[in-house]
Design an enzyme around this catalytic site. Structure first.
Site, PDB file in Angstrom:
ATOM      1  N   CYS A  77      -9.149 -38.989  55.010  1.00  0.00           N
ATOM      2  CA  CYS A  77     -10.545 -38.580  54.889  1.00  0.00           C
ATOM      3  C   CYS A  77     -11.447 -39.697  55.418  1.00  0.00           C
ATOM      4  O   CYS A  77     -11.302 -40.862  55.021  1.00  0.00           O
ATOM      5  CB  CYS A  77     -10.861 -38.271  53.429  1.00  0.00           C
ATOM      6  SG  CYS A  77     -12.590 -37.834  53.133  1.00  0.00           S
ATOM      7  N   CYS A  80     -13.509 -41.234  52.262  1.00  0.00           N
ATOM      8  CA  CYS A  80     -12.931 -42.019  51.162  1.00  0.00           C
ATOM      9  C   CYS A  80     -11.542 -42.596  51.451  1.00  0.00           C
ATOM     10  O   CYS A  80     -11.013 -43.333  50.626  1.00  0.00           O
ATOM     11  CB  CYS A  80     -12.876 -41.164  49.892  1.00  0.00           C
ATOM     12  SG  CYS A  80     -11.663 -39.827  49.951  1.00  0.00           S
ATOM     13  N   CYS A 125     -11.411 -32.457  50.707  1.00  0.00           N
ATOM     14  CA  CYS A 125     -10.670 -33.646  50.299  1.00  0.00           C
ATOM     15  C   CYS A 125     -10.542 -33.593  48.782  1.00  0.00           C
ATOM     16  O   CYS A 125     -11.529 -33.390  48.070  1.00  0.00           O
ATOM     17  CB  CYS A 125     -11.420 -34.902  50.721  1.00  0.00           C
ATOM     18  SG  CYS A 125     -10.699 -36.425  50.060  1.00  0.00           S
ATOM     19  N   CYS A 128     -12.701 -36.831  47.165  1.00  0.00           N
ATOM     20  CA  CYS A 128     -14.175 -36.936  47.177  1.00  0.00           C
ATOM     21  C   CYS A 128     -14.875 -35.583  47.327  1.00  0.00           C
ATOM     22  O   CYS A 128     -16.092 -35.518  47.241  1.00  0.00           O
ATOM     23  CB  CYS A 128     -14.642 -37.885  48.277  1.00  0.00           C
ATOM     24  SG  CYS A 128     -14.461 -37.244  49.958  1.00  0.00           S
ATOM     25  N   CYS A 149      -7.383 -25.558  59.806  1.00  0.00           N
ATOM     26  CA  CYS A 149      -8.265 -25.813  60.939  1.00  0.00           C
ATOM     27  C   CYS A 149      -9.293 -26.843  60.471  1.00  0.00           C
ATOM     28  O   CYS A 149     -10.207 -26.512  59.716  1.00  0.00           O
ATOM     29  CB  CYS A 149      -8.917 -24.498  61.351  1.00  0.00           C
ATOM     30  SG  CYS A 149      -9.901 -24.611  62.839  1.00  0.00           S
TER      31      CYS A 149
END
Length: 162
Positions: A77, A80, A125, A128, A149
């Site tokens: 991510c 984070c 995610c 976060c 995707c």
């Protein structure tokens, strides 16, 4: 009397047929390990990352450098650093966005949105809550059949050290 009945039916129809497909749904009450204010996210993320990760925008197709990433490594991510996808599960879907047939266990969370007027499975995610993209049922049949995707701007690639 007929005129009054007609007015009543017309008003009732207009009021009861109010569509809500384009209405914003309240954000999930799910708590994430990393939680920051909008102004804190704006300071830490680029404008493009903020639009995608925090406002659920979609980057232009074929605009991500991550489409051409080769070799072993992990996609994390961009907000984070949480591990999301391994490169070995990435495939060329032809859609213009990085696509994966599965995520790292515990790396992503799922929700739904109906911004386009129909229900879609949204990928976040798990650490976060940042918006990553969507998951569809048109992935490789020989593996999971899923296509995650994902917006490339929502991720960074960390190559495996040799």
């Amino acid at each position: 009397m007929r005129k009054l009945l007609f007015i009543f039916i017309a008003v009732f129809t207009l009021v009861s047929c109010k569509g809500n497909a384009q209405e914003e749904k309240p954000k999930s009450k799910q708590k994430f390990e990393v939680s920051k204010t909008e102004s804190e996210w704006k300071k830490e993320l680029t404008a493009a990352e903020f639009k995608v990760l925090r406002k659920a925008a979609t980057e232009r197709p074929f605009s991500s450098e991550l489409l051409n990433v080769k070799g072993n490594g992990t996609f994390v991510c961009a907000a984070c650093g949480n591990e999301l996808y391994e490169n070995k599960y990435k495939f060329d879907s032809g859609t213009g966005w990085p696509s994966f047939d599965r995520a790292i266990k515990g790396g992503v969370a799922f929700g739904s949105d109906s911004k386009l007027g129909y229900q879609r499975d949204e990928v976040h995610c798990a650490k976060c809550g940042g918006h990553l993209g969507h998951v569809f049922d048109d992935g490789p049949r020989e593996t999971t059949g899923k296509r995650h995707c994902i917006n490339g701007v929502a991720m960074d690639f960390i190559p495996t050290k040799k």
